[in-house]
Scaffold this motif. Structure first.
Motif, PDB file in Angstrom:
ATOM      1  N   PHE A  30      27.444  32.753 -48.869  1.00 27.16           N
ATOM      2  CA  PHE A  30      27.439  31.415 -48.304  1.00 27.16           C
ATOM      3  C   PHE A  30      28.821  31.209 -47.725  1.00 27.16           C
ATOM      4  N   ALA A  31      28.904  30.750 -46.466  1.00 29.69           N
ATOM      5  CA  ALA A  31      30.193  30.718 -45.766  1.00 29.69           C
ATOM      6  C   ALA A  31      30.416  29.359 -45.106  1.00 29.69           C
ATOM      7  N   PRO A  32      30.802  28.350 -45.885  1.00 31.51           N
ATOM      8  CA  PRO A  32      31.042  27.024 -45.303  1.00 31.51           C
ATOM      9  C   PRO A  32      32.399  26.925 -44.629  1.00 31.51           C
ATOM     10  N   SER A  33      32.511  25.969 -43.716  1.00 31.81           N
ATOM     11  CA  SER A  33      33.795  25.635 -43.117  1.00 31.81           C
ATOM     12  C   SER A  33      34.367  24.426 -43.865  1.00 31.81           C
ATOM     13  N   PRO A  34      35.580  24.518 -44.392  1.00 31.24           N
ATOM     14  CA  PRO A  34      36.127  23.407 -45.182  1.00 31.24           C
ATOM     15  C   PRO A  34      36.686  22.276 -44.319  1.00 31.24           C
ATOM     16  N   THR A  35      35.828  21.747 -43.456  1.00 39.59           N
ATOM     17  CA  THR A  35      36.210  20.617 -42.611  1.00 39.59           C
ATOM     18  C   THR A  35      35.775  19.287 -43.232  1.00 39.59           C
ATOM     19  N   GLY A  36      35.166  19.360 -44.407  1.00 36.47           N
ATOM     20  CA  GLY A  36      34.709  18.192 -45.127  1.00 36.47           C
ATOM     21  C   GLY A  36      33.908  18.652 -46.325  1.00 36.47           C
ATOM     22  N   PRO A  37      33.584  17.744 -47.249  1.00 37.10           N
ATOM     23  CA  PRO A  37      32.818  18.120 -48.433  1.00 37.10           C
ATOM     24  C   PRO A  37      31.411  18.590 -48.060  1.00 37.10           C
ATOM     25  N   LEU A  38      30.783  19.306 -48.972  1.00 34.01           N
ATOM     26  CA  LEU A  38      29.390  19.686 -48.765  1.00 34.01           C
ATOM     27  C   LEU A  38      28.511  18.440 -48.698  1.00 34.01           C
ATOM     28  N   HIS A  39      27.499  18.490 -47.831  1.00 30.96           N
ATOM     29  CA  HIS A  39      26.515  17.410 -47.737  1.00 30.96           C
ATOM     30  C   HIS A  39      25.134  17.999 -48.007  1.00 30.96           C
ATOM     31  N   ALA A  40      24.106  17.173 -47.882  1.00 27.69           N
ATOM     32  CA  ALA A  40      22.756  17.617 -48.241  1.00 27.69           C
ATOM     33  C   ALA A  40      22.308  18.832 -47.433  1.00 27.69           C
ATOM     34  N   GLY A  41      22.671  18.884 -46.159  1.00 30.16           N
ATOM     35  CA  GLY A  41      22.260  20.008 -45.326  1.00 30.16           C
ATOM     36  C   GLY A  41      22.920  21.310 -45.725  1.00 30.16           C
ATOM     37  N   SER A  42      24.214  21.243 -46.052  1.00 24.39           N
ATOM     38  CA  SER A  42      24.904  22.470 -46.439  1.00 24.39           C
ATOM     39  C   SER A  42      24.442  22.970 -47.798  1.00 24.39           C
ATOM     40  N   LEU A  43      24.020  22.072 -48.692  1.00 15.61           N
ATOM     41  CA  LEU A  43      23.507  22.514 -49.987  1.00 15.61           C
ATOM     42  C   LEU A  43      22.201  23.275 -49.819  1.00 15.61           C
ATOM     43  N   VAL A  44      21.393  22.917 -48.835  1.00 17.30           N
ATOM     44  CA  VAL A  44      20.152  23.660 -48.578  1.00 17.30           C
ATOM     45  C   VAL A  44      20.462  25.120 -48.275  1.00 17.30           C
ATOM     46  N   SER A  80      20.688  30.786 -49.939  1.00 16.94           N
ATOM     47  CA  SER A  80      21.388  32.071 -49.988  1.00 16.94           C
ATOM     48  C   SER A  80      21.539  32.550 -51.427  1.00 16.94           C
ATOM     49  N   TRP A  81      21.807  31.641 -52.359  1.00 14.33           N
ATOM     50  CA  TRP A  81      21.935  32.015 -53.771  1.00 14.33           C
ATOM     51  C   TRP A  81      20.600  32.518 -54.319  1.00 14.33           C
ATOM     52  N   LEU A  82      19.521  31.788 -54.029  1.00 11.91           N
ATOM     53  CA  LEU A  82      18.207  32.188 -54.521  1.00 11.91           C
ATOM     54  C   LEU A  82      17.780  33.533 -53.942  1.00 11.91           C
ATOM     55  N   ASP A  83      18.088  33.772 -52.676  1.00  9.47           N
ATOM     56  CA  ASP A  83      17.693  35.038 -52.075  1.00  9.47           C
ATOM     57  C   ASP A  83      18.400  36.199 -52.769  1.00  9.47           C
ATOM     58  N   ALA A  84      19.676  35.999 -53.093  1.00 11.52           N
ATOM     59  CA  ALA A  84      20.412  37.052 -53.804  1.00 11.52           C
ATOM     60  C   ALA A  84      19.828  37.279 -55.194  1.00 11.52           C
ATOM     61  N   ARG A  85      19.602  36.214 -55.944  1.00 14.41           N
ATOM     62  CA  ARG A  85      19.084  36.356 -57.294  1.00 14.41           C
ATOM     63  C   ARG A  85      17.647  36.891 -57.293  1.00 14.41           C
ATOM     64  N   ALA A  86      16.852  36.468 -56.331  1.00 15.15           N
ATOM     65  CA  ALA A  86      15.447  36.895 -56.278  1.00 15.15           C
ATOM     66  C   ALA A  86      15.320  38.386 -56.012  1.00 15.15           C
ATOM     67  N   HIS A  87      16.351  38.976 -55.427  1.00 18.63           N
ATOM     68  CA  HIS A  87      16.276  40.390 -55.069  1.00 18.63           C
ATOM     69  C   HIS A  87      17.326  41.222 -55.792  1.00 18.63           C
ATOM     70  N   GLY A  88      17.760  40.706 -56.960  1.00 18.40           N
ATOM     71  CA  GLY A  88      18.630  41.486 -57.827  1.00 18.40           C
ATOM     72  C   GLY A  88      20.000  41.770 -57.265  1.00 18.40           C
ATOM     73  N   GLY A  89      20.492  40.868 -56.422  1.00 16.54           N
ATOM     74  CA  GLY A  89      21.763  41.122 -55.756  1.00 16.54           C
ATOM     75  C   GLY A  89      22.889  40.227 -56.211  1.00 16.54           C
ATOM     76  N   VAL A  90      24.009  40.303 -55.490  1.00 16.99           N
ATOM     77  CA  VAL A  90      25.174  39.470 -55.772  1.00 16.99           C
ATOM     78  C   VAL A  90      25.322  38.428 -54.663  1.00 16.99           C
ATOM     79  N   TRP A  91      25.964  37.330 -55.024  1.00 12.74           N
ATOM     80  CA  TRP A  91      26.150  36.202 -54.101  1.00 12.74           C
ATOM     81  C   TRP A  91      27.634  35.904 -53.988  1.00 12.74           C
ATOM     82  N   LEU A  92      28.125  35.845 -52.752  1.00 15.38           N
ATOM     83  CA  LEU A  92      29.544  35.660 -52.489  1.00 15.38           C
ATOM     84  C   LEU A  92      29.797  34.344 -51.764  1.00 15.38           C
ATOM     85  N   LEU A  93      30.992  33.827 -51.959  1.00 17.44           N
ATOM     86  CA  LEU A  93      31.432  32.618 -51.266  1.00 17.44           C
ATOM     87  C   LEU A  93      32.609  32.961 -50.379  1.00 17.44           C
ATOM     88  N   ARG A  94      32.505  32.597 -49.103  1.00 16.09           N
ATOM     89  CA  ARG A  94      33.560  32.864 -48.128  1.00 16.09           C
ATOM     90  C   ARG A  94      33.907  31.562 -47.396  1.00 16.09           C
TER      91      ARG A  94
END
Length: 319
Positions: A13-27, A32-46
């Protein structure tokens, strides 16, 4: 031609820190987190913090805290793009050496004038398609100072094609619809297209899950992957959350920061946008429990085919 990425799964998941997360960015973060977990993978934050003038001090750490409150924690150390600029310069150097990139001295006014002279006035709200004024075969800079660097996009009779796991088969004629796009901007900042391609490859990303508004960036990124000899990940673009004006919910149109006094409510709203069961079917669950509830549901909705052609089709056109 770039080879599609295969397992093991690595997502981000790669947000731009131009403001706090909102409802759209949480989607997008949840998907992205669920896709990683659903397929036995790792999830990174950039953190995509290259556009320093737009980034608000402290917002990056706030985003980390917001995600953690929702149970979304990076499996590896968080990466900041502002600390990786040497990698982008190395990639640009490779593109220049391979004759894939060239300097451009055109201002926006120059581009508009060139298009008008060709009878190709830009449509309102549409990005101008660069006419190739500074290409070496067109005379290059012709005495102008270099303002930016662009990728040379070759004409092709066939459009670039790829497959999105949610949207299905996609095509775009990049030369006609986008033109030679910017890699390094006139203000000296690195363009999103180059940075995201370099970082995805450096971090070994195998699946990119992000918002629908970024879908039309995909062919440009595939072209860059090809030119740099990098693998092509799979792509899945999630539905957008719309504001009251019917446009994408964003910081620019007044999106409110997540109210994390109730992270379960925030997560359930995001899950509803993704077609997942919400609190009515999972009463009294904690964020961690809800996330685990949704993993098998996500896997059933968006499985990853073992056939590379199912999700990471190799482009039909080349640089």
């Amino acid at each position: 031609m770039a080879e599609p990425v295969t397992s093991p799964y690595r997502g981000r998941f790669a947000p731009s820190p131009t403001g706090p997360l909102h409802a759209g960015s949480l989607v997008a973060a949840l998907a992205s987190w669920l896709d990683a977990r659903a397929h036995g993978g790792v999830w990174l934050l950039r953190m995509e913090d290259l556009d320093a003038p737009r980034c608000l001090p402290g917002t990056d750490q706030l985003i980390v805290q917001q995600l953690a409150a929702c149970g979304l924690v990076s499996d590896e150390a968080v990466v900041w793009q502002s600390q990786r600029q040497a990698l982008y310069q190395q990639a640009l150097n490779r593109l220049i050496e391979g004759s894939h990139a060239y300097p451009c001295g055109c201002s926006r006014k120059d581009i508009e004038s060139a298009l008008l002279a060709r009878g190709e006035a830009r449509l309102r709200h549409a990005a101008a398609v660069y006419p190739g004024t500074c290409r070496p075969e067109n005379g290059g800079l012709q005495g102008k100072a270099a303002r930016a660097w662009r990728l040379r996009v070759q004409e092709s009779q066939e459009p670039l094609a790829w497959t999105d796991r949610r949207l299905g088969a996609q095509t775009q004629r990049v030369a006609k619809e986008v033109g030679d796009f910017v890699l390094k901007r006139a203000d000296g900042l690195w363009a999103y297209q180059l940075a995201v391609v370099v970082d995805d490859a450096a971090q070994g990303i195998t699946q990119v899950v992000r918002g629908l508004d970024l879908a039309d960036n995909t062919p440009r990124q595939i072209l860059l992957q090809q030119a740099l000899g990098l693998p092509t990940p799979g792509y899945l673009h999630t539905p957008l959350v719309l504001g009251q004006n019917g446009e994408k919910l964003s910081k620019q149109n007044g999106a409110k920061a997540l109210d994390l006094s109730n992270p379960v409510a925030c997560l359930n709203q995001a899950a509803g946008c993704l077609g997942l069961p919400t609190a009515a079917q999972n009463p009294g669950r904690t964020p961690a429990q809800l996330l685990q509830d949704w993993v098998p549901a996500w896997r059933a909705l968006w499985p990853i085919s073992t056939d590379p052609g199912g999700i990471s089709t190799e482009p039909t056109s080349t640089i």
